[in-house]
Design a protein around this motif. Structure first.
Motif, short mmCIF file in Angstrom:
data_model
loop_
_atom_site.label_atom_id
_atom_site.label_comp_id
_atom_site.label_asym_id
_atom_site.label_seq_id
_atom_site.Cartn_x
_atom_site.Cartn_y
_atom_site.Cartn_z
N GLU A 78 53.64 -2.76 -68.60
CA GLU A 78 52.60 -1.80 -68.99
C GLU A 78 51.78 -2.28 -70.18
N VAL A 79 52.22 -3.37 -70.78
CA VAL A 79 51.52 -3.90 -71.94
C VAL A 79 51.11 -5.34 -71.61
N GLY A 80 49.85 -5.51 -71.23
CA GLY A 80 49.37 -6.84 -70.86
C GLY A 80 49.20 -7.70 -72.10
N MET A 81 49.48 -8.98 -71.98
CA MET A 81 49.36 -9.86 -73.15
C MET A 81 48.62 -11.13 -72.77
N VAL A 82 47.63 -11.48 -73.58
CA VAL A 82 46.89 -12.72 -73.37
C VAL A 82 46.97 -13.53 -74.66
N PHE A 83 47.45 -14.76 -74.53
CA PHE A 83 47.71 -15.61 -75.69
C PHE A 83 46.62 -16.65 -75.89
N GLN A 84 46.80 -17.45 -76.95
CA GLN A 84 45.92 -18.60 -77.16
C GLN A 84 46.03 -19.56 -75.98
N SER A 85 47.28 -19.88 -75.61
CA SER A 85 47.46 -20.78 -74.47
C SER A 85 47.57 -19.92 -73.22
N PHE A 86 47.18 -20.47 -72.11
CA PHE A 86 46.95 -19.63 -70.94
C PHE A 86 48.23 -19.28 -70.20
N ASN A 87 49.28 -20.11 -70.40
CA ASN A 87 50.59 -19.81 -69.81
C ASN A 87 50.54 -19.56 -68.30
N LEU A 88 49.65 -20.24 -67.60
CA LEU A 88 49.62 -20.09 -66.15
C LEU A 88 50.65 -21.04 -65.54
N PHE A 89 51.16 -20.68 -64.36
CA PHE A 89 52.09 -21.58 -63.68
C PHE A 89 51.30 -22.73 -63.07
N ALA A 90 51.57 -23.95 -63.52
CA ALA A 90 50.77 -25.11 -63.13
C ALA A 90 50.90 -25.43 -61.64
N HIS A 91 52.08 -25.13 -61.07
CA HIS A 91 52.34 -25.51 -59.67
C HIS A 91 51.94 -24.41 -58.69
N LYS A 92 51.32 -23.36 -59.20
CA LYS A 92 50.85 -22.29 -58.31
C LYS A 92 49.33 -22.19 -58.39
#
Length: 242
Positions: A78-92
């Motif tokens: 319920e609490v979305g978080m967006v950081f400095q680094s994108f933290n996306l899954f590289a293999h997806k």
């Protein structure tokens, strides 16, 4: 929507949050400003318990922040978080990145999750990149995907911890534009940023932090035109004249 009362946090001998009291209303956009090390990122991260607190209380939408386990996972949805680094899954792929948590955490059916994901990618302006992998995107595009991924969980609050500080200057605006549109649509937002233009145009309230305390809070207009404290005046003179 968010209430912090008497929140304290230490890192060793360092007292990074000192008796912080804060209430954030539903639909309010609050921007945290302040010098490096003032505690603003830590404050932002306590709201979804990425940082634990030593004393005090935090509640979201009337419910106290759970300590751990399933309740905490539910709250984090319920609490979305967006950081400095994108933290996306590289293999997806980009699409899979936005679908994954909807299916895993929210238990949404895959077809519906994909529909939501495509709508959100459209909304943040990267629909054409859906089948690419994060490494094929620019930093600004990746950050917009990260925002879409957070929005896919239908959060009550969005936390942004310096979301543009790792981006090349020419990409900053495309991310701030997405954030501005979210603000305009009434999303409750807590934003730690150095982007004064965003603070000025999108914030309902500016909180200025120094040494682990909120030393000043006011409207953007009042803060930028007539800061009341010496710390704030000093901070503004350093950043607005370079």
């Amino acid at each position: 929507m968010v209430v912090l009362s008497g929140v304290n946090k230490h890192f060793g001998a360092l007292h990074v949050l000192q008796d912080v009291d804060l209430e954030i209303a539903r639909g309010e956009v609050v921007v945290l400003l302040g010098p490096s090390g003032s505690g603003k990122s830590t404050l932002c991260r306590t709201i979804n318990r990425l940082e634990t607190i030593d004393s005090g209380a935090i509640s979201i939408d009337g419910r106290p922040l759970p300590a751990e386990g399933k309740e905490l996972a539910r709250l984090r949805a319920e609490v979305g978080m967006v950081f400095q680094s994108f933290n996306l899954f590289a293999h997806k792929t980009v699409l899979e990145n936005v679908v994954l948590a909807q299916v895993k955490v929210r238990k949404v059916a895959k077809a519906e999750a994909e529909r939501t994901a495509r709508e959100l990618l459209e909304r943040v302006g990267v629909a054409a990149q859906a089948d690419k992998y994060p490494a094929q995107l620019s930093g600004g595009q990746q950050q917009r995907v990260a925002i879409a991924r957070a929005l896919a969980m239908k959060p009550k609050v969005m936390l942004f911890d310096e979301p543009t500080s790792a981006l090349d200057p020419e990409m900053v605006n495309e991310v701030l534009e997405v954030m501005r549109s979210l603000a305009a649509e009434g999303m409750t937002m807590v934003v730690v940023t150095h982007e004064m233009g965003f603070a000025r145009s999108a914030a309902d309230r500016v909180l200025f932090m120094a040494d682990g305390r909120i030393v000043e809070e006011s409207t953007p207009d009042a803060f930028f035109s007539a800061p009341r404290t010496d710390r704030a005046k000093d901070f503004l003179s350093k950043i607005l004249h370079h």
